[in-house]
Design a protein around this motif. Structure first.
Motif, mmCIF file in Angstrom:
data_model
loop_
_atom_site.group_PDB
_atom_site.id
_atom_site.type_symbol
_atom_site.label_atom_id
_atom_site.label_comp_id
_atom_site.label_asym_id
_atom_site.label_seq_id
_atom_site.Cartn_x
_atom_site.Cartn_y
_atom_site.Cartn_z
ATOM 1 N N MET A 98 -1.896 0.897 -7.849
ATOM 2 C CA MET A 98 -1.757 2.038 -6.932
ATOM 3 C C MET A 98 -1.427 1.541 -5.534
ATOM 4 O O MET A 98 -1.994 0.550 -5.072
ATOM 5 N N PHE B 164 -0.721 2.949 -1.369
ATOM 6 C CA PHE B 164 -1.224 4.037 -0.536
ATOM 7 C C PHE B 164 -0.428 4.177 0.757
ATOM 8 O O PHE B 164 0.186 3.226 1.232
ATOM 9 N N ASN C 217 -4.318 0.266 2.875
ATOM 10 C CA ASN C 217 -5.681 -0.025 2.397
ATOM 11 C C ASN C 217 -5.887 -1.478 2.003
ATOM 12 O O ASN C 217 -6.493 -1.777 0.970
ATOM 13 N N LEU C 218 -5.383 -2.387 2.809
ATOM 14 C CA LEU C 218 -5.613 -3.804 2.546
ATOM 15 C C LEU C 218 -6.983 -4.194 3.102
ATOM 16 O O LEU C 218 -7.511 -3.529 3.987
ATOM 17 N N LEU C 219 -7.526 -5.294 2.580
ATOM 18 C CA LEU C 219 -8.789 -5.796 3.106
ATOM 19 C C LEU C 219 -8.515 -6.596 4.375
ATOM 20 O O LEU C 219 -7.798 -7.602 4.341
ATOM 21 N N SER C 220 -9.094 -6.155 5.479
ATOM 22 C CA SER C 220 -8.793 -6.790 6.765
ATOM 23 C C SER C 220 -9.375 -8.192 6.846
ATOM 24 O O SER C 220 -8.931 -9.015 7.634
ATOM 25 N N GLY D 250 -10.474 4.649 2.278
ATOM 26 C CA GLY D 250 -9.282 4.268 1.514
ATOM 27 C C GLY D 250 -9.344 2.841 1.006
ATOM 28 O O GLY D 250 -8.867 2.534 -0.094
ATOM 29 N N VAL D 251 -9.947 1.953 1.800
ATOM 30 C CA VAL D 251 -10.056 0.554 1.389
ATOM 31 C C VAL D 251 -10.983 0.443 0.174
ATOM 32 O O VAL D 251 -10.708 -0.282 -0.784
ATOM 33 N N SER E 90 -9.196 1.779 -2.833
ATOM 34 C CA SER E 90 -8.167 0.904 -3.386
ATOM 35 C C SER E 90 -8.828 -0.121 -4.311
ATOM 36 O O SER E 90 -8.297 -0.432 -5.374
ATOM 37 N N SER F 11 -9.665 1.583 -7.454
ATOM 38 C CA SER F 11 -8.481 1.811 -8.288
ATOM 39 C C SER F 11 -8.085 0.551 -9.042
ATOM 40 O O SER F 11 -7.320 0.612 -9.994
ATOM 41 N N GLU G 259 -16.084 -6.887 4.580
ATOM 42 C CA GLU G 259 -15.363 -6.066 5.549
ATOM 43 C C GLU G 259 -16.248 -5.683 6.731
ATOM 44 O O GLU G 259 -15.753 -5.426 7.822
#
Ligand SMILES: Nc1ncnc2c1ncn2[C@@H]1O[C@H](COP(=O)(O)OP(=O)(O)O)[C@@H](O)[C@H]1O
Ligand SMILES: [Mg+2]
Lengths: 340, 224
Positions: free
Chosen positions: A86, A88, A92-95, B124-125, B128, B131, B147
């Motif tokens: 999926m 977006f 929505n990446l991990l920072s 959203g993170v 994801s 998902s 995070e």
């Protein structure tokens, strides 16, 4: 491969019940890029989020490759989700992870060994053209680059299906085009089925094979993209199409036609090779009418020519009728414009 | 002036041991805040409605524990837990005994800070990762904690600084440390210079904690 049966989703909001999706049926074939378009609030996100059960349907079923997702235990659902990628709108990446670590993340979840997953991730990063950014953090990337990471990440577990929720909606036109090209390319390369939702008809026009138009939680029109563009039925569909293809008569032409209306005004739409055929000279020769081209617009949908002409036909009334009948018989869409 | 400084240097040993006692109390309480407070915060967040493991009952209990713990003034907490302190440490006086109320104050504080830090993560993170098929356990250890790590480190910094001032209060009732010295010498024997010196040391300690806290948090923060 994907079968959606009588799907509904109702939310219990403070303001009352919201029927986001209302008895929706749909089939998507293997390997196609299926677009869904609709205005804001139509239920697009709700629908696509039900396809990996991020949102639990109120009723109905979603069958992917023969498995009904709604019937899976939570453990089996997690396994099934690994085969559904999926992407977006907001990436929505991990920072806290680099590009490489972000792309390796789904493999980590799937329990792939470290060496193997880093190799796989590096290959995918190469594929999406970000090899020189592999050790950057998401905050150091542009929107288009972030979405490339999102795509590489979504492909990591070699999914059969890729879901895209407005993946280009926060990108500039150039990045949008590049991302769409990338999606089309990976579809070919990885034999992927892609379902993408968007509110932009340009996205549908550029890469989708088939499309469904969503309004108020229902599909109001569906078909191949060419079909939809050449013969839109619903007014909402027409409105979306007119945002990328100009159907409207320019005011210059309208003024001219009001001033000296003689004969009949018609709009002819054609798709594909027909654009090469000499219809107009045929009209003039065989029906002894004069055909003034007042406005013309030829576009391309995925390499197929697609055009609209506005003709002023002058001559005897029955001749004009015969000539429009001739055009229709040639498979062109003809519309008589009387109230300009 | 010179004499005052020479006078103070006579108390160097006293100051040094006071400093070590303060560090011992703060360090141990911080350790318990990490062990107790971070899991408490994580559990509180993830059981919230719409989070990854919604559970009204557990959330109500944990949220209540945090709120109650945070609303009791430290000075009262210190006295109220004396029986518990005796039970655990064997005495209610001294630096080790002071660690009990300090920890009990720091745990809910750190719980709330962790809760807030995790709530800051974009929904959203989390989605994801869901998902991709992440389990709740994977979500906690691979998404929520990494995070929110910079915010949690800043929270620990804040907790440490609060503990420095709480430990001074604990000192006043026989807990030892710099606070104890300030009261006994500065206040009761009216040796103003000593009182000032302990204050200066406390200020420097707080500055250093804040400085290194910011630095370490920055090391883990890749958001900009
Ligand atoms: N969690 C929710 N709670 C209540 N209503 C919701 C929720 N999510 C979506 N909706 C409502 O459902 C409808 C469809 O929303 P959505 O699927 O996001 O539309 P789209 O993506 O097409 O803009 C909207 O009316 C929206 O307000
Ligand atoms: Mg949406």
């Amino acid at each position: 491969m994907i079968k959606i049966n009588n799907l509904t989703k109702h939310y219990q909001a403070a303001q009352g019940k919201v029927e986001a999706i209302n008895g929706l049926n749909l089939e998507v074939n293997d390997g196609e890029i299926f677009g869904m378009i609709g205005p804001s609030g139509a239920g697009k996100s709700t629908l696509i989020r039900m396809l990996n059960l991020l949102e639990k349907p109120t009723s109905g079923s979603i069958t992917i490759n023969g498995t009904d997702l709604t019937a899976l235990s939570s453990q089996n659902l997690r396994a099934a989700r690994q085969k559904i990628g999926m992407i977006f709108q907001h990436f929505n990446l991990l920072s806290s992870r680099t590009v490489l670590e972000n792309v390796a993340f789904p493999l980590e979840i799937a329990g792939v060994r470290k060496k193997k997953r880093l190799k796989k991730a590096a290959d995918l990063i190469e594929l999406v053209g970000l090899a020189d950014r592999i050790d950057h953090y998401p905050s150091q990337l542009s929107g288009g680059q972030k979405q490339r990471v999102g795509i590489a990440r979504a492909l990591a577990n070699e999914p059969d299906l890729l879901l895209s929720d407005e993946a280009t909606s926060s990108l500039d036109p150039e990045s949008t085009r590049a991302i769409l090209e990338l999606l089309a390319r990976i579809r070919e390369k990885m034999n992927l089925t892609i379902i993408l939702i968007t509110h932009e008809m340009g996205v549908i026009k550029d890469i989708c094979d088939r499309v469904a138009v969503l309004e108020a939680g229902k599909i109001i029109e569906t078909g191949s993209v060419i079909e939809l563009f050449s013969r839109p039925k619903q007014s909402l569909t027409k409105k979306f199409i007119s945002s990328v293809i100009d159907f409207n008569i320019p005011s210059r032409v309208a003024k001219y036609m009001k001033a000296e209306k003689r004969g009949e005004l018609i709009r002819v739409s054609f798709v594909g090779e027909k654009s090469h055929d000499p219809y107009i000279s045929h009209l003039v020769k065989h029906y002894s009418v004069d055909a003034n081209i007042l406005y013309g617009n030829i576009d391309e949908i995925q390499g197929v020519p697609f055009g609209t002409l506005i003709l002023g036909l002058e001559g005897e009334l029955d001749k004009i009728e015969e000539s429009t009948a001739y055009l229709k018989s040639q498979g062109l869409a003809v519309e008589v414009l009387d109230n300009v | 002036m010179f004499e005052t400084i020479m006078g103070l240097s006579r108390y160097n040993n006293l100051m040094w041991s006071g400093f070590l006692e303060t560090m011992y109390m703060v360090g141990m309480a911080l350790l318990f805040a990490i062990i107790g407070g971070i899991p408490l915060g994580v559990m509180t967040t993830i059981t919230r409605p719409n989070h990854i493991l919604p559970n009204k009952f557990i959330n109500f209990i944990l949220d209540g524990i945090i709120n109650i713990g945070r609303s009791i003034p430290f000075i009262i907490l210190m006295v109220a837990v004396i029986p518990l302190t005796r039970l655990i440490v064997g005495t209610s006086i001294g630096t080790t005994a002071a660690i009990v109320p300090l920890s009990l104050a720091a745990i809910p504080f750190m719980g709330r800070i962790t809760d807030n830090a995790i709530l800051e993560i974009d929904q959203g993170v989390i989605e994801s990762a869901q998902s991709m098929g992440a389990s709740p356990f994977q979500l906690v250890f691979k998404v929520l904690l990494p995070e929110s790590l910079p915010a949690i480190i800043l929270g620990l910094t804040l907790t440490a600084i609060s503990l420095v001032s709480y430990s001074a209060m604990a000192g006043a009732v026989g807990g030892g440390g710099l606070g104890d010295i300030a009261i006994r010498y500065g206040y009761q024997r009216f040796q103003l210079a000593i009182m000032l010196e302990t204050i200066v040391i406390l200020v420097v300690v707080v500055q250093l904690i804040q400085y290194f806290g910011n630095k370490i948090a920055g090391l883990f923060d890749h958001r900009s």
